[in-house]
Design an enzyme around this catalytic site. Sequence first.
Site, PDB file in Angstrom:
ATOM      1  N   GLU A   1       6.784 -14.123 -12.297  1.00  0.00           N
ATOM      2  CA  GLU A   1       6.242 -12.879 -11.741  1.00  0.00           C
ATOM      3  C   GLU A   1       5.518 -12.021 -12.757  1.00  0.00           C
ATOM      4  OE1 GLU A   1       8.776 -10.585  -8.582  1.00  0.00           O
ATOM      5  OE2 GLU A   1      10.043 -11.263 -10.207  1.00  0.00           O
TER       6      GLU A   1
ATOM      7  N   LYS B   1       5.838  -4.111  -4.421  1.00  0.00           N
ATOM      8  CA  LYS B   1       7.286  -3.925  -4.403  1.00  0.00           C
ATOM      9  C   LYS B   1       7.905  -4.198  -3.043  1.00  0.00           C
ATOM     10  CE  LYS B   1      11.126  -2.767  -6.342  1.00  0.00           C
ATOM     11  NZ  LYS B   1      11.676  -3.834  -7.199  1.00  0.00           N
TER      12      LYS B   1
ATOM     13  N   GLU C   1      16.579 -17.330 -10.245  1.00  0.00           N
ATOM     14  CA  GLU C   1      16.167 -15.945 -10.455  1.00  0.00           C
ATOM     15  C   GLU C   1      15.487 -15.780 -11.819  1.00  0.00           C
ATOM     16  OE1 GLU C   1      15.663 -13.454  -8.753  1.00  0.00           O
ATOM     17  OE2 GLU C   1      15.779 -11.728 -10.062  1.00  0.00           O
TER      18      GLU C   1
ATOM     19  N   CYS D   1       0.851  -1.175   0.000  1.00  0.00           N
ATOM     20  CA  CYS D   1       0.000   0.000   0.000  1.00  0.00           C
ATOM     21  C   CYS D   1       0.894   1.235   0.000  1.00  0.00           C
ATOM     22  CB  CYS D   1      -0.946   0.119   1.184  1.00  0.00           C
ATOM     23  SG  CYS D   1      -2.053  -1.276   1.364  1.00  0.00           S
TER      24      CYS D   1
ATOM     25  N   TRP E   1      -2.832  -2.622  -1.626  1.00  0.00           N
ATOM     26  CA  TRP E   1      -2.514  -4.033  -1.846  1.00  0.00           C
ATOM     27  C   TRP E   1      -3.274  -4.762  -0.750  1.00  0.00           C
ATOM     28  CZ3 TRP E   1      -0.288  -8.139   0.793  1.00  0.00           C
ATOM     29  CH2 TRP E   1       0.160  -9.212   0.003  1.00  0.00           C
TER      30      TRP E   1
ATOM     31  N   LYS F   1      11.673 -14.419 -12.331  1.00  0.00           N
ATOM     32  CA  LYS F   1      11.331 -13.246 -13.170  1.00  0.00           C
ATOM     33  C   LYS F   1      10.215 -13.596 -14.137  1.00  0.00           C
ATOM     34  CE  LYS F   1      12.637 -10.682 -11.435  1.00  0.00           C
ATOM     35  NZ  LYS F   1      13.515 -10.625 -10.299  1.00  0.00           N
TER      36      LYS F   1
ATOM     37  N   ASN G   1      -1.436   1.738   5.814  1.00  0.00           N
ATOM     38  CA  ASN G   1      -0.618   0.699   5.190  1.00  0.00           C
ATOM     39  C   ASN G   1      -0.154  -0.211   6.314  1.00  0.00           C
ATOM     40  OD1 ASN G   1       1.408  -0.769   3.865  1.00  0.00           O
ATOM     41  ND2 ASN G   1       2.905   0.875   4.066  1.00  0.00           N
ATOM     42  N   GLY G   2      -0.533  -1.488   6.253  1.00  0.00           N
ATOM     43  CA  GLY G   2      -0.121  -2.417   7.310  1.00  0.00           C
ATOM     44  C   GLY G   2      -1.257  -3.353   7.672  1.00  0.00           C
TER      45      GLY G   2
ATOM     46  N   ARG H   1       3.766  -0.136  -4.897  1.00  0.00           N
ATOM     47  CA  ARG H   1       3.533  -0.711  -3.572  1.00  0.00           C
ATOM     48  C   ARG H   1       2.216  -1.467  -3.472  1.00  0.00           C
ATOM     49  NH1 ARG H   1       6.792   1.224   0.213  1.00  0.00           N
ATOM     50  NH2 ARG H   1       5.306   0.570   1.786  1.00  0.00           N
TER      51      ARG H   1
ATOM     52  N   HIS I   1      16.947 -36.138 -11.628  1.00  0.00           N
ATOM     53  CA  HIS I   1      16.280 -36.664 -10.438  1.00  0.00           C
ATOM     54  C   HIS I   1      14.807 -36.262 -10.402  1.00  0.00           C
ATOM     55  CE1 HIS I   1      20.093 -38.063  -8.891  1.00  0.00           C
ATOM     56  NE2 HIS I   1      20.618 -36.885  -9.224  1.00  0.00           N
TER      57      HIS I   1
HETATM   58  C1  F6R Z   1      11.230 -10.308  -7.184  1.00  0.00           C
HETATM   59  C2  F6R Z   1      11.001  -9.379  -6.105  1.00  0.00           C
HETATM   60  C3  F6R Z   1      10.755  -9.914  -4.740  1.00  0.00           C
HETATM   61  C4  F6R Z   1      11.677  -9.216  -3.744  1.00  0.00           C
HETATM   62  C5  F6R Z   1      11.348  -9.653  -2.308  1.00  0.00           C
HETATM   63  C6  F6R Z   1      12.316  -9.058  -1.309  1.00  0.00           C
HETATM   64  O1  F6R Z   1      11.413  -9.667  -8.401  1.00  0.00           O
HETATM   65  O2  F6R Z   1      11.011  -8.207  -6.298  1.00  0.00           O
HETATM   66  O3  F6R Z   1      10.930 -11.296  -4.698  1.00  0.00           O
HETATM   67  O4  F6R Z   1      12.994  -9.534  -4.076  1.00  0.00           O
HETATM   68  O5  F6R Z   1      10.055  -9.275  -1.999  1.00  0.00           O
HETATM   69  O6  F6R Z   1      12.264  -7.665  -1.343  1.00  0.00           O
HETATM   70  P1  F6R Z   1      13.396  -6.778  -0.678  1.00  0.00           P
HETATM   71  O7  F6R Z   1      14.641  -7.031  -1.426  1.00  0.00           O
HETATM   72  O8  F6R Z   1      12.902  -5.385  -0.823  1.00  0.00           O
HETATM   73  O9  F6R Z   1      13.507  -7.223   0.744  1.00  0.00           O
END
Ligand code: F6R
Length: 615
Positions: free
Chosen positions: A495, A610, A488, A2, A75, A492, A101-102, A27, A511
Amino acid sequence: MCGIVGYIGHRDAHSIIIKGLQRLEYRGYDSAGIALFDGKDINVTKTKGKVSDLQDKINSENNTVGNIGIGHTRWATHGVPNDINSHPHYSNSGDLVIIHNGIIENYASIKKELSNRGYTFQSDTDTEVLVNLIEDVQKNGNYKLGKAVQIALNQVVGAYAIAVFDVKKPNEIVAARLGSPLAVGVGDGEFFIASDASPFIEYTNNAIYLKDEEMAVIRIHKDTKIRKVKDDKLVDPYVQTLKLNIEQIEKGGYEHFMLKEIFEQPSAIKDTYRGRLNVNKGIIKMAGVEDNLEKFLNAQKITIVACGTSWHAGLVAEYVFEDLARIPVEVEYASEFRYRNPVISNKDVVIAISQSGETADTLAAIKLAKEKGAFVFGICNVVGSSISRETDAGAYTHAGPEIGVASTKAFTTQITLLSLIALRLAKAKGSISNSDFKRYLIELEMIPEKVEEVLKSDALSKHIADIYKDVSNFLYLGRGFNFPVALEGALKLKEISYIHAEGYPAAEMKHGPIALIDENMPIVVIATKYGHYEKIVSNIQEIKSRKGKIIGIVTKGDTEVKAIADHVIEIPETSELLSPLLTTIPLQLLSYHIAVLLHKNVDQPRNLAKSVTVE
Ligand code: F6R
């Protein structure tokens, strides 16, 4: 999660808040709302959907007038995304309005008590409970808004960043935080409130970052008073001058923030090592590490805690630290670490990695590690974030604002910083030869121009994306330093394109995952020259004999993989240890182009946010 924005001053609050919400949409973006005080009433407009949907609704309702207002982009936690659950929320009298937010964890019991006293609720949110609790306190004690907010917050359990407005006292906004970020922008006779500084940076560079359990009573043309929520103690506001500028938070001609951030990696990596790496003098210097060198060197082990992409950077670091510095490393999901009984003592070093510096699970892991006596070192991107404050020492990645929800430059800059630390420790321990140390410094310094070169494969990535965009599954394989890159790459793709993808160490394929392979399965294989190359070539042969489609990430000049793969993307030669900084780039581009070709919202993928400030 949020985003919240507030404004009190002489300008048109509506346009400041809408623009601010757009910048905070990373956010959360399932619904949005605004409350404006027009000099007489508070008018709320809110809707399910994005800030652009909110703007349409505001236009149709003609709710744009006012110099005081608060806004929210959501969110969802409690209650599905719909118009009613969107913020702001009114209290029962209609006098108070709040954005939050929370999560208020004990909202159910408070709601029950308030219901028994005759309060009614329109939404399913915890936030509406909080604003009514504040109203109840205010009425029963005849308190001013600030005091009522303080008393109410002492009754809640959970996390919050809030802004509350009272129509009876229209020259002030009360804001408070616990566990969710909140900054107050200090202008000339005007104030801004926001989850980060991006909504107000074009108006003022001066900001006060509230600390946990602090609240601010913000009055037009008056000094902002900051108090401790618990004991009412006045706190001297620390006004920081921010270096952020407006260009850094705009798209700069790119179609998406994600693409901009992928292309920013050469300069972001340079910014990470700038002033820390000196090839001519043959040294690496970072204040946070130098000041605590003995703690690192005497550590019986290093535990890395992080989530998501940052956790993947931690996994790369595990290989790098063990290889160079010969210190045992464990990498833990922060969310798991915090809820078990980890064997950690004052002989341990814990490194917490977080782009946002606000991830709730990582923060909780830090608290636990500190309770157990460990020395906790933070690696964050966002300056002044909660994690950077909670840790004993740390270093910033200096990647610049990362706005696309899918993390890209945060990953490569975290790996850069972790490699610098590993090299520094190796040097201090004597576990690396002088010539290898020097070679790594030179290679690291050359990484940005090599990333530049990899970025030229953008069109090829797009071409490959076009071929495979309609498949349902992808596999990513890598070994050693590049195994985390496979994870990773898969993350990506999942997501932002919503295509199912799995990352595996290449040798694990036989395996289980090999059962998935048929002519419809694309498999991205990282097959760099120095990374168990012959073994990977055998893995590729195994895939080919089951008709899988190979997208190979290979070292420039490769012929063997080229001969058997369906597609190859070349990266310049570098040592295997630093190769993740290059191999990850084509995987970012591939995911990006697949998502764009599928018409997905690249910068704001569904269900994500984010910074994950809730458990
Ligand atoms: C993936 C992504 C999330 C963050 C995770 C940790 O693209 O953005 O998996 O990496 O939420 O976020 P931070 O690094 O802000 O603690």
